[in-house]
Design a protein around this motif. Structure first.
Motif, mmCIF file in Angstrom:
data_model
loop_
_atom_site.group_PDB
_atom_site.id
_atom_site.type_symbol
_atom_site.label_atom_id
_atom_site.label_comp_id
_atom_site.label_asym_id
_atom_site.label_seq_id
_atom_site.Cartn_x
_atom_site.Cartn_y
_atom_site.Cartn_z
ATOM 1 N N LEU A 182 -4.629 4.182 -3.349
ATOM 2 C CA LEU A 182 -4.946 3.094 -4.277
ATOM 3 C C LEU A 182 -3.923 3.039 -5.404
ATOM 4 O O LEU A 182 -3.500 1.953 -5.813
ATOM 5 N N ALA A 183 -3.513 4.216 -5.910
ATOM 6 C CA ALA A 183 -2.533 4.245 -6.981
ATOM 7 C C ALA A 183 -1.217 3.623 -6.532
ATOM 8 O O ALA A 183 -0.548 2.920 -7.299
ATOM 9 N N LEU A 184 -0.848 3.858 -5.264
ATOM 10 C CA LEU A 184 0.381 3.263 -4.737
ATOM 11 C C LEU A 184 0.242 1.760 -4.541
ATOM 12 O O LEU A 184 1.074 0.974 -4.997
ATOM 13 N N SER A 185 -0.827 1.344 -3.857
ATOM 14 C CA SER A 185 -0.987 -0.076 -3.524
ATOM 15 C C SER A 185 -1.473 -0.897 -4.712
ATOM 16 O O SER A 185 -1.083 -2.056 -4.883
ATOM 17 N N GLY A 186 -2.320 -0.284 -5.560
ATOM 18 C CA GLY A 186 -2.840 -1.025 -6.697
ATOM 19 C C GLY A 186 -1.775 -1.391 -7.704
ATOM 20 O O GLY A 186 -1.958 -2.323 -8.501
ATOM 21 N N PHE A 212 -7.362 -13.022 -17.547
ATOM 22 C CA PHE A 212 -6.541 -12.889 -16.342
ATOM 23 C C PHE A 212 -6.382 -11.411 -15.978
ATOM 24 O O PHE A 212 -6.469 -11.031 -14.806
ATOM 25 N N GLY A 213 -6.163 -10.577 -16.980
ATOM 26 C CA GLY A 213 -6.071 -9.145 -16.723
ATOM 27 C C GLY A 213 -7.363 -8.586 -16.168
ATOM 28 O O GLY A 213 -7.342 -7.731 -15.269
ATOM 29 N N LEU A 214 -8.491 -9.078 -16.663
ATOM 30 C CA LEU A 214 -9.782 -8.630 -16.150
ATOM 31 C C LEU A 214 -9.951 -9.023 -14.687
ATOM 32 O O LEU A 214 -10.460 -8.238 -13.874
ATOM 33 N N ALA A 215 -9.516 -10.235 -14.341
ATOM 34 C CA ALA A 215 -9.604 -10.672 -12.945
ATOM 35 C C ALA A 215 -8.782 -9.777 -12.031
ATOM 36 O O ALA A 215 -9.228 -9.393 -10.941
ATOM 37 N N LEU A 216 -7.581 -9.402 -12.464
ATOM 38 C CA LEU A 216 -6.754 -8.498 -11.670
ATOM 39 C C LEU A 216 -7.402 -7.118 -11.552
ATOM 40 O O LEU A 216 -7.353 -6.484 -10.495
ATOM 41 N N ALA A 217 -8.018 -6.654 -12.636
ATOM 42 C CA ALA A 217 -8.689 -5.355 -12.603
ATOM 43 C C ALA A 217 -9.864 -5.368 -11.631
ATOM 44 O O ALA A 217 -10.086 -4.388 -10.900
ATOM 45 N N LEU A 218 -10.607 -6.479 -11.591
ATOM 46 C CA LEU A 218 -11.743 -6.578 -10.668
ATOM 47 C C LEU A 218 -11.273 -6.607 -9.220
ATOM 48 O O LEU A 218 -11.899 -6.001 -8.335
ATOM 49 N N LEU A 219 -10.151 -7.292 -8.956
ATOM 50 C CA LEU A 219 -9.588 -7.284 -7.609
ATOM 51 C C LEU A 219 -9.155 -5.873 -7.213
ATOM 52 O O LEU A 219 -9.344 -5.447 -6.065
ATOM 53 N N TRP A 237 -10.569 -3.524 -4.173
ATOM 54 C CA TRP A 237 -9.673 -2.875 -3.208
ATOM 55 C C TRP A 237 -9.943 -1.376 -3.147
ATOM 56 O O TRP A 237 -9.885 -0.769 -2.080
ATOM 57 N N GLU A 238 -10.280 -0.783 -4.280
ATOM 58 C CA GLU A 238 -10.615 0.646 -4.284
ATOM 59 C C GLU A 238 -11.849 0.920 -3.428
ATOM 60 O O GLU A 238 -11.885 1.876 -2.655
ATOM 61 N N ARG A 239 -12.866 0.070 -3.552
ATOM 62 C CA ARG A 239 -14.083 0.258 -2.763
ATOM 63 C C ARG A 239 -13.807 0.084 -1.271
ATOM 64 O O ARG A 239 -14.299 0.828 -0.430
ATOM 65 N N LEU A 240 -13.000 -0.923 -0.941
ATOM 66 C CA LEU A 240 -12.676 -1.163 0.462
ATOM 67 C C LEU A 240 -11.849 -0.012 1.033
ATOM 68 O O LEU A 240 -12.072 0.434 2.174
ATOM 69 N N SER A 241 -10.905 0.504 0.246
ATOM 70 C CA SER A 241 -10.110 1.653 0.693
ATOM 71 C C SER A 241 -10.994 2.862 0.937
ATOM 72 O O SER A 241 -10.806 3.611 1.900
ATOM 73 N N LEU A 246 -4.278 -9.039 0.277
ATOM 74 C CA LEU A 246 -4.712 -9.073 -1.113
ATOM 75 C C LEU A 246 -3.517 -9.138 -2.056
ATOM 76 O O LEU A 246 -3.524 -9.887 -3.040
ATOM 77 N N ALA A 247 -2.478 -8.361 -1.755
ATOM 78 C CA ALA A 247 -1.276 -8.388 -2.591
ATOM 79 C C ALA A 247 -0.612 -9.761 -2.546
ATOM 80 O O ALA A 247 -0.112 -10.257 -3.567
ATOM 81 N N LEU A 248 -0.607 -10.395 -1.376
ATOM 82 C CA LEU A 248 -0.026 -11.735 -1.253
ATOM 83 C C LEU A 248 -0.820 -12.739 -2.070
ATOM 84 O O LEU A 248 -0.242 -13.621 -2.724
ATOM 85 N N LEU A 249 -2.151 -12.609 -2.050
ATOM 86 C CA LEU A 249 -2.989 -13.503 -2.848
ATOM 87 C C LEU A 249 -2.710 -13.329 -4.331
ATOM 88 O O LEU A 249 -2.550 -14.322 -5.069
#
Length: 256
Positions: A68-72, A116-123, A127-131, A173-176
């Motif tokens: 997650l640290a790498l991809s996030g 906007f930062g909050l939206a990115l944090a929620l995404l 992603w952390e939960r899915l990972s 997700l990264a593309l989005l």
């Protein structure tokens, strides 16, 4: 859609078409910004490099958090680079800011940038939960470090469907996030009356009008960030300021 006949506070800006080689110009202009004001720019890079190393070291015993640290990083980096956008914005009007001065830039539009930062944090949290779910499919990983889990994942063909699923999901997700944020945060910093929805729609419009050029820009970002990771993140000391400044010039080129 031409929205110039609407209320100027609600109208979306016009988007320019750009040639395919334009991302290389953004990198060159970003390099010029870095050279013109190296100390604050490299200070941001040093924070990215050292902070990233500390996070990776802390997550070594938790494999899904390590990945997650790498991809996030790709999800949160557009927001984390806001100070670099401010340095480039100031240079465009012949101002030379220090590191502390650049931190005051977001104060012009704090609510929109925070949302906007909050939206990115929620995404990133999603992603952390899915990972975590995907790694749970590997079976028990308690007590194993990241290398002990990831190495079999990369070398055992039996695990490749899971690996490909993880890569495809994370890549989508990264593309989005890229499409939603490629010019959104510089726009919110530059235009005090802009809101997160208008900025995200403008960003999507930039990608829709220049799909190949933006694909090249995204590929350059990924390549430089991965090169930074390959150098134990110390390459990010240079690459992150370069990309941050270049992203500002991408916004100025794409949005009238």
């Amino acid at each position: 859609m031409d929205t110039r006949h609407l209320n100027p506070e609600l109208a979306l800006p016009q988007i320019r078409a750009i040639p395919l080689e334009r991302p290389l110009v953004w990198l060159w202009r970003g390099w010029q910004d870095l050279r013109a004001n190296p100390l604050p720019s490299l200070a941001y890079g040093l924070l990215f490099g050292l902070g990233g190393d500390l996070i990776l070291l802390a997550s070594l015993s938790h494999p899904h958090l390590f990945t997650l640290a790498l991809s996030g990083f790709f999800l949160l980096a557009p927001f984390l680079a806001v100070g670099l956008y401010e340095l480039s914005r100031a240079r465009a009007v012949d101002l030379r800011l220090g590191f502390v001065d650049s931190l005051r830039g977001p104060g012009r539009n704090p609510a929109s940038l925070s949302l906007f930062g909050l939206a990115l944090a929620l995404l990133t949290l999603a992603w952390e939960r899915l990972s975590a779910i995907l790694f749970a499919l590997l079976g028990p990983t308690d007590g194993q470090d990241a290398v002990g889990v990831l190495l079999p994942l990369l070398t055992d063909l039996e695990h490749w469907p899971l690996l490909l699923t993880w890569l495809a999901t994370g890549g989508s997700l990264a593309l989005l996030v890229f499409a939603l944020s490629v010019v959104a945060i510089p726009m919110l910093l530059d235009r005090e009356r802009s809101d997160p929805v208008a900025a995200a729609v403008t960003s999507l419009a930039c990608v829709a009008r220049n799909p190949l050029a933006m694909l090249i820009w995204g590929a350059l970002i990924v390549a430089l960030v991965l090169l930074g990771f390959a150098t134990l993140l110390f390459g990010l000391v240079l690459f992150m300021p370069l990309l941050g400044h270049a992203s500002w010039h991408a916004y100025k080129d794409l949005v009238e």
